[in-house]
Design an enzyme around this catalytic site. Structure first.
Site, PDB file in Angstrom:
ATOM      1  CG  HIS A  37      -1.903  -1.034   1.349  1.00  0.00           C
ATOM      2  ND1 HIS A  37      -1.834  -2.026   2.289  1.00  0.00           N
ATOM      3  CD2 HIS A  37      -3.033  -1.289   0.623  1.00  0.00           C
ATOM      4  CE1 HIS A  37      -2.866  -2.841   2.165  1.00  0.00           C
ATOM      5  NE2 HIS A  37      -3.601  -2.420   1.146  1.00  0.00           N
ATOM      6  CD  GLN A  61     -14.391  -4.684  -1.356  1.00  0.00           C
ATOM      7  OE1 GLN A  61     -14.696  -3.527  -1.624  1.00  0.00           O
ATOM      8  NE2 GLN A  61     -13.166  -5.161  -1.541  1.00  0.00           N
ATOM      9  CG  MET A 184       4.442  -7.362   0.795  1.00  0.00           C
ATOM     10  SD  MET A 184       5.123  -5.705   1.029  1.00  0.00           S
ATOM     11  CE  MET A 184       6.840  -6.133   1.344  1.00  0.00           C
ATOM     12  CB  SER A 186      -4.475  -6.782   4.573  1.00  0.00           C
ATOM     13  OG  SER A 186      -4.106  -5.558   3.980  1.00  0.00           O
ATOM     14  NE  ARG A 187      -8.285 -11.455   1.734  1.00  0.00           N
ATOM     15  CZ  ARG A 187      -9.508 -11.746   2.139  1.00  0.00           C
ATOM     16  NH1 ARG A 187      -9.708 -12.730   2.991  1.00  0.00           N
ATOM     17  NH2 ARG A 187     -10.551 -11.053   1.695  1.00  0.00           N
TER      18      ARG A 187
END
EC number: 6.3.2.1
Length: 281
Positions: A37, A61, A184, A186-187
């Site tokens: 990010h 979503q 990479m 977030s999970r």
């Protein structure tokens, strides 16, 4: 960094900057920010002079309510990271600020909606286009930046921009990887130490295809990559597809722009990854 939770206040602030000639770049996120990010923020800084980031975990979503519930939301940590890369503006609204009751939304994005991720996550891209359209209307960016890791999402958003004739330029930024090759995400924080090691098979399979790529051997390479992943215990493959990068149809002899895409559940965590493939000149 200025922090806004109300869309009216953000719009008022940005319209003043626009009137003074600012070029506004925009990075929409769901938070739990990582270096991927932050690389988008840094790229946005190169392309404009006001960088806006949104953090909003968009409920429309998610197919699975449990997935929405457990999605990480480390907002204080995210704010620190954005400040470190000199983000100018954060928009961090509540759900009630973004959605009013029982809104209806449907955008005909054609077959993209039912391919690959769309097949496994019905309705997902309607939720994505719904929230991104809202965010574009609020921020009114000149340029919006999205990561290549969600390759299909980039195609879907470009389709929405074309259909609705939105005055925003889309920029796709490269995947950021850990030193061992894991994309990479977030999970990734949900992966156990063992799962983290097993997950490396996804980038291993993609690199195998990249290193051996030849348009004449697409089917064979695809089967070999599937075999590589299926040989790894604890990894449940959803799909591995070598596709036309323009429309995600299976690649064929007329394809000019190739991409390999993979999705798999490692332990309990669903991961996606992809790699652009180039023909040796």
């Amino acid at each position: 960094m200025k922090n806004f939770a109300k869309k009216d206040e953000l719009q008022q602030y940005l319209s003043g900057l626009k009137a003074d000639g600012a070029v506004i770049t925009f990075v929409p996120t769901m938070g739990a920010l990582h270096q991927g990010h932050l690389s988008l923020i840094q790229q946005a800084r190169q392309l404009g002079n006001i960088v806006v980031c949104s953090i909003f975990v968009n409920p429309t979503q998610f197919n699975d309510p449990k997935d929405l519930e457990k999605y990480p939301r480390p907002i204080q940590d995210d704010i620190k990271k954005l400040e470190q890369v000199n983000c100018d503006v954060l928009f961090n609204p509540d759900v009630t600020e973004m959605y009013a009751g029982n809104e209806k939304w449907h955008l005909d994005i054609g077959e993209l909606e039912g391919l690959l991720e769309g097949k496994f996550r019905p309705g997902h891209y309607q939720g994505v286009t719904q929230v991104v359209y809202k965010l574009f209307n609020i921020v009114k960016p000149d340029i919006a930046l999205f990561g290549q890791k969600d390759y299909q999402q980039v195609l879907v958003i470009q389709k929405m921009i074309d259909l609705l004739q939105l005055p925003v330029k889309l920029e796709m930024c490269p995947i950021m990887r850990e030193p061992d090759g894991l994309a990479m995400s977030s999970r990734n924080i949900h992966l156990t130490a063992d799962d983290r090691q097993r997950a490396l098979v996804l980038s291993k399979a993609l690199n195998y295809v990249k290193d051996h790529f030849s348009p004449e051997q697409v089917d064979q390479l695809q089967q070999e990559a599937i075999a590589i992943i299926n040989n790894e215990s604890g990894v449940n493959l959803a799909y591995f597809e070598i596709a036309d990068g323009n429309n995600l149809h299976p690649a064929n002899k007329n394809t000019k722009n190739f991409v390999a895409l993979v999705a798999a559940t490692v332990g309990k965590t669903r991961l996606i990854d992809n790699m652009l493939l180039k023909i040796d000149e």
